[in-house]
Design a protein around this motif. Sequence first.
Motif, PDB file in Angstrom:
ATOM      1  N   ASP A  39       0.839  -1.196   0.000  1.00 22.77           N
ATOM      2  CA  ASP A  39       0.000   0.000   0.000  1.00 22.77           C
ATOM      3  C   ASP A  39       0.873   1.245   0.000  1.00 22.77           C
ATOM      4  OD1 ASP A  39       0.635   0.811   2.751  1.00 22.77           O
ATOM      5  OD2 ASP A  39      -0.691  -0.783   3.408  1.00 22.77           O
ATOM      6  N   SER A  40       0.226   2.380  -0.279  1.00 22.57           N
ATOM      7  CA  SER A  40       0.963   3.630  -0.432  1.00 22.57           C
ATOM      8  C   SER A  40       1.494   4.165   0.889  1.00 22.57           C
ATOM      9  CB  SER A  40       0.074   4.682  -1.101  1.00 22.57           C
ATOM     10  OG  SER A  40      -1.191   4.757  -0.470  1.00 22.57           O
ATOM     11  N   TRP A 201      -5.594  -5.567   4.340  1.00 18.40           N
ATOM     12  CA  TRP A 201      -5.066  -4.258   3.902  1.00 18.40           C
ATOM     13  C   TRP A 201      -5.210  -4.061   2.395  1.00 18.40           C
ATOM     14  CZ3 TRP A 201      -4.989  -2.458   8.474  1.00 18.40           C
ATOM     15  CH2 TRP A 201      -4.322  -3.067   9.532  1.00 18.40           C
ATOM     16  N   ASN A 202      -6.013  -4.846   1.742  1.00 17.12           N
ATOM     17  CA  ASN A 202      -6.109  -4.838   0.284  1.00 17.12           C
ATOM     18  C   ASN A 202      -7.487  -4.328  -0.153  1.00 17.12           C
ATOM     19  OD1 ASN A 202      -6.932  -6.409  -2.369  1.00 17.12           O
ATOM     20  ND2 ASN A 202      -4.703  -6.255  -2.357  1.00 17.12           N
ATOM     21  N   ARG A 203      -7.504  -3.338  -1.047  1.00 16.11           N
ATOM     22  CA  ARG A 203      -8.758  -2.709  -1.461  1.00 16.11           C
ATOM     23  C   ARG A 203      -9.643  -3.672  -2.233  1.00 16.11           C
ATOM     24  NH1 ARG A 203      -8.209   2.703  -4.818  1.00 16.11           N
ATOM     25  NH2 ARG A 203      -6.630   2.951  -3.200  1.00 16.11           N
ATOM     26  N   ASN A 229      -7.830   2.350   2.853  1.00 17.14           N
ATOM     27  CA  ASN A 229      -7.687   1.591   1.618  1.00 17.14           C
ATOM     28  C   ASN A 229      -8.759   0.503   1.555  1.00 17.14           C
ATOM     29  OD1 ASN A 229      -6.144   1.206  -0.807  1.00 17.14           O
ATOM     30  ND2 ASN A 229      -5.227  -0.608   0.102  1.00 17.14           N
ATOM     31  N   PHE A 254      -6.121   7.562   4.264  1.00 15.33           N
ATOM     32  CA  PHE A 254      -5.407   7.566   2.992  1.00 15.33           C
ATOM     33  C   PHE A 254      -5.947   8.695   2.107  1.00 15.33           C
ATOM     34  CE2 PHE A 254      -3.341   3.205   2.413  1.00 15.33           C
ATOM     35  CZ  PHE A 254      -3.368   2.888   3.749  1.00 15.33           C
TER      36      PHE A 254
END
Length: 318
Positions: A39-40, A201-203, A229, A254
């Motif tokens: 992630d960013s 943690w994944n969209r 996210n 975010f």
Amino acid sequence: MKIRNALVVTTAVGTLAVAGAASAETYKIGITQNNVGVDSYQTTYEQAFIAAADANENVETVVLDAGGDVARQIAQMEDLIQQEVDAIIIWPTNGEAVIPAVRKAHSAGIPVIVTNSNIAEPGFEFVASFSGPDNITQGARSAEIMCDKFKEMGIDGEAKIVQISGQPGYTTAIERQKGFDDRLPEVCPDVELVETQPGDWNREKSQKVMEAFLVKYDDIDGVYAGDDNMGVGALNAAKAAGRDGIIFVGATNFAVGYEAMEKGEYWGSIYQSPVDDAEAALQTAIDVLDGKDVPFLNYFDTPKITQDNMSEYTKPVF
């Protein structure tokens, strides 16, 4: 030993902006991160860490990324011990599994600073300091944001919510969920949390989790996600299904969450800076090596952000 995603940075200019007076010695500090590419936030953290180290002429760093792989992170810890670095910063991939490697570094006389997400409590005795957010407080504050909104809407006596948590076994995910789960019944005892599922943690995965929730439950008033996210993934699923009126609350703001708040689609989150996170970790390591009195739990503040007060905060860069 060859370590993937390794980047060695030798610094030679200036002083660390957040450090105050520079250390009198040159320190070699190693860091093994969780998963920079996931992630960013983690990407921005790494960039900020390198920039902060590059600004301190008395610090040499070895910057590694475990890519979310526990075995790789343990191997990286072994490598840093073999290099005889002065201190190790670890962003744990798994709070339980890394304890033996942390203990080995401690036994070798190398202070370990845990960053962002703490290791499990049995490993605390081998750690010099934890630097990062108070994740339990973050989860509790997210529950307060959700509850306050329900009270404003007049549905705090009947609302039903679902939760999308982070990566299983990951301390941040465990603590944010605990903070939320413990605080929600204190502030809104009649709100029902009907189900929790991990979004890792994944969209995209979180969108699929939310799609399943929408099929399973006709009545969903709110969604709590372990970060924005995942929260925006859930929002996308609700929009695609035409399910309006759901209150979305996250636990790390975010850029995508901030933008959704600007559009009025996403209600609130917790404001956390990866730049502050990275700079605090490096400074904590330097302070430990300088012999300063550093608290074991070295938290930085992470305030509530909602549509009502978001003008007070700049849009996240991650």
